[in-house]
Design an enzyme around this catalytic site. Sequence first.
Site, PDB file in Angstrom:
ATOM      1  N   TYR A   1       0.812  -1.218   0.000  1.00 53.31           N
ATOM      2  CA  TYR A   1       0.000   0.000   0.000  1.00 53.31           C
ATOM      3  C   TYR A   1       0.852   1.278   0.000  1.00 53.31           C
ATOM      4  CZ  TYR A   1      -3.954   3.030   0.476  1.00 53.31           C
ATOM      5  OH  TYR A   1      -4.886   3.999   0.219  1.00 53.31           O
TER       6      TYR A   1
ATOM      7  N   VAL B   1     -13.938  -2.109   5.962  1.00 54.11           N
ATOM      8  CA  VAL B   1     -14.357  -2.981   4.865  1.00 54.11           C
ATOM      9  C   VAL B   1     -15.199  -2.176   3.885  1.00 54.11           C
ATOM     10  CG1 VAL B   1     -15.541  -5.116   4.248  1.00 54.11           C
ATOM     11  CG2 VAL B   1     -14.429  -4.909   6.482  1.00 54.11           C
ATOM     12  N   THR B   2     -14.642  -1.908   2.710  1.00 58.72           N
ATOM     13  CA  THR B   2     -15.399  -1.236   1.651  1.00 58.72           C
ATOM     14  C   THR B   2     -15.115  -1.969   0.345  1.00 58.72           C
ATOM     15  OG1 THR B   2     -13.638   0.273   0.985  1.00 58.72           O
ATOM     16  CG2 THR B   2     -15.084   1.044   2.762  1.00 58.72           C
TER      17      THR B   2
HETATM   18  P1  NAI Z   1     -15.811   2.962  -1.898  1.00 60.27           P
HETATM   19  O1  NAI Z   1     -15.504   2.110  -3.070  1.00 60.27           O
HETATM   20  O2  NAI Z   1     -16.742   2.439  -0.869  1.00 60.27           O
HETATM   21  O3  NAI Z   1     -16.397   4.380  -2.389  1.00 60.27           O
HETATM   22  C1  NAI Z   1     -15.900   5.033  -3.521  1.00 60.27           C
HETATM   23  C2  NAI Z   1     -16.863   6.114  -3.970  1.00 60.27           C
HETATM   24  O4  NAI Z   1     -16.309   6.745  -5.131  1.00 60.27           O
HETATM   25  C3  NAI Z   1     -18.259   5.594  -4.384  1.00 60.27           C
HETATM   26  O5  NAI Z   1     -19.238   6.519  -3.956  1.00 60.27           O
HETATM   27  C4  NAI Z   1     -18.189   5.596  -5.915  1.00 60.27           C
HETATM   28  O6  NAI Z   1     -19.439   5.737  -6.570  1.00 60.27           O
HETATM   29  C5  NAI Z   1     -17.329   6.834  -6.130  1.00 60.27           C
HETATM   30  N1  NAI Z   1     -16.701   6.896  -7.447  1.00 60.27           N
HETATM   31  C6  NAI Z   1     -15.751   6.093  -7.974  1.00 60.27           C
HETATM   32  N2  NAI Z   1     -15.411   6.532  -9.219  1.00 60.27           N
HETATM   33  C7  NAI Z   1     -16.156   7.628  -9.467  1.00 60.27           C
HETATM   34  C8  NAI Z   1     -16.270   8.536 -10.569  1.00 60.27           C
HETATM   35  N3  NAI Z   1     -15.514   8.412 -11.651  1.00 60.27           N
HETATM   36  N4  NAI Z   1     -17.161   9.545 -10.467  1.00 60.27           N
HETATM   37  C9  NAI Z   1     -17.949   9.687  -9.369  1.00 60.27           C
HETATM   38  N5  NAI Z   1     -17.875   8.883  -8.296  1.00 60.27           N
HETATM   39  C10 NAI Z   1     -16.988   7.860  -8.354  1.00 60.27           C
HETATM   40  O7  NAI Z   1     -14.391   3.360  -1.293  1.00 60.27           O
HETATM   41  P2  NAI Z   1     -13.849   3.860   0.128  1.00 60.27           P
HETATM   42  O8  NAI Z   1     -13.029   2.799   0.716  1.00 60.27           O
HETATM   43  O9  NAI Z   1     -14.908   4.501   0.920  1.00 60.27           O
HETATM   44  O10 NAI Z   1     -12.799   4.976  -0.353  1.00 60.27           O
HETATM   45  C11 NAI Z   1     -13.000   6.359  -0.248  1.00 60.27           C
HETATM   46  C12 NAI Z   1     -11.678   7.039   0.074  1.00 60.27           C
HETATM   47  O11 NAI Z   1     -11.262   6.655   1.402  1.00 60.27           O
HETATM   48  C13 NAI Z   1     -10.540   6.625  -0.874  1.00 60.27           C
HETATM   49  O12 NAI Z   1      -9.764   7.754  -1.175  1.00 60.27           O
HETATM   50  C14 NAI Z   1      -9.745   5.643  -0.027  1.00 60.27           C
HETATM   51  O13 NAI Z   1      -8.388   5.574  -0.399  1.00 60.27           O
HETATM   52  C15 NAI Z   1      -9.912   6.270   1.354  1.00 60.27           C
HETATM   53  N6  NAI Z   1      -9.601   5.382   2.483  1.00 60.27           N
HETATM   54  C16 NAI Z   1     -10.226   4.160   2.561  1.00 60.27           C
HETATM   55  C17 NAI Z   1      -9.893   3.294   3.592  1.00 60.27           C
HETATM   56  C18 NAI Z   1     -10.533   1.943   3.701  1.00 60.27           C
HETATM   57  O14 NAI Z   1     -10.082   1.134   4.520  1.00 60.27           O
HETATM   58  N7  NAI Z   1     -11.584   1.680   2.944  1.00 60.27           N
HETATM   59  C19 NAI Z   1      -8.887   3.676   4.628  1.00 60.27           C
HETATM   60  C20 NAI Z   1      -8.396   5.014   4.494  1.00 60.27           C
HETATM   61  C21 NAI Z   1      -8.714   5.818   3.429  1.00 60.27           C
END
Ligand code: NAI
Length: 397
Positions: A234, A274-275
């Site tokens: 990562y 978990v996402t």
């Molecule tokens: P997720 O997959 O649950 O959500 C992603 C979101 O982005 C969704 O709403 C999706 O529709 C939207 N999306 C994707 N491509 C798009 C596009 N082209 N146009 C419009 N919307 C779009 O992912 P998650 O895990 O909630 O990730 C969100 C942020 O949090 C990311 O930057 C991730 O790196 C960060 N993050 C996540 C962690 C985790 O453990 N899940 C930990 C720390 C940070």
Amino acid sequence: MIIEPSIRSNIFLNAHPLGCKSFVLDQIEEAKQFPKFVGPKKVLIIGGSSGYGLASRIALAFAGNADTLNISYETAPKGKRTGTAGWWNNIYFQEFAKETKNIHKDFVGDAFGSQMKKDVIDYIQQHFGKLDLVIYSLAAGARFNEETGNLVKSSIKAIGSDAIGKTIDLADLTVKDLVIGTATEEEIKDTVYVMGGSAWEEWIHALADHDLLSPGFKTISYTYIGGPTTDKIYRGGTLGKAKEDLEHAALRMNNFLSSHYQGEALISSSKAVVTKASVFIPQMPVYVSCLFDVMTRNHTHETITAHKYRLYKDMVYGQKRIVDSEGRIRLDHLEMEEETQRETIHMMTTYSDAEILSLHGTEMFIKEFHQIHGFMLPNINYELDTDIDALAIKQPE
Ligand code: NAI
């Protein structure tokens, strides 16, 4: 239609609408129990249909009384296809959010594109009013470059040399060894283009150019730092380079926002949850399972909604901000506690595959992975026929 889980390469190919409804409602009920706080009134969430974006939206709408706009890229049901979980989450968020009597609006489409910026800006000008907060919570696999006409793809790869790790295959519930290849310079550059900070900066400057930011305006995005067991895949890999770029963008925007709006641009290092996006990252399933096991035993485990509620109430709008030497909000401080990391690493490096699969943390991980797609919810009868077309007509304009 009877809808059964369909999983390939740790990606869900379908979703259960009524399960998504139940899961969104659970998160909302949880947020409603939290003490209310005074936060931002007008919020735009870029990536608010699932994961951290949805949890942020729910915490701010139900515990902070905010109006919310959400941009997400989701697929509607069609024929035998159920539509994505995020598509249903949007529908049911809207249904339950009516009781707040506030404005909640969804835009479904590509947040990287200029047409989406235009549509959202028009709506803010005509119906919504200036923004107090923009949350940039995108997790995307690709970004269309309108200047070159190319679709640029991100990759999850190591840098310098291959990374060796383990993952849980969620289709057959086995632990598998894996080798993550080494990225080329081009792949690093492309991943930074997709998952770095340039699109976030473009949004903030476009909104500022249209005079749509309130005094004291804030913007925030979510990074991940993690520990030694995920470092090679990562933080030290292509995704880590994108996150460094995101963090640099925050520093640049912070200078601009503080001088023009007395505002700020923030980065929160958030815990591993978990996402859809995180499960796809190799090694994360094993790490998160062991981590959940340790944090539950130590009573430091938080739900995704509680985590984001604490971010906004205590650290973004409250007085309990924990910041590191690079100015990042360390909401992940419980995950990063020395003893928690030590125990997690011990389990990952000494436990057999069978022992990992039998952990309570692994059970939590597998259940949550299903629940974010509407499966394994206790109150849903999955043997009943689901009339997707009848449910889908609820999609708001
Ligand atoms: P997720 O997959 O649950 O959500 C992603 C979101 O982005 C969704 O709403 C999706 O529709 C939207 N999306 C994707 N491509 C798009 C596009 N082209 N146009 C419009 N919307 C779009 O992912 P998650 O895990 O909630 O990730 C969100 C942020 O949090 C990311 O930057 C991730 O790196 C960060 N993050 C996540 C962690 C985790 O453990 N899940 C930990 C720390 C940070």
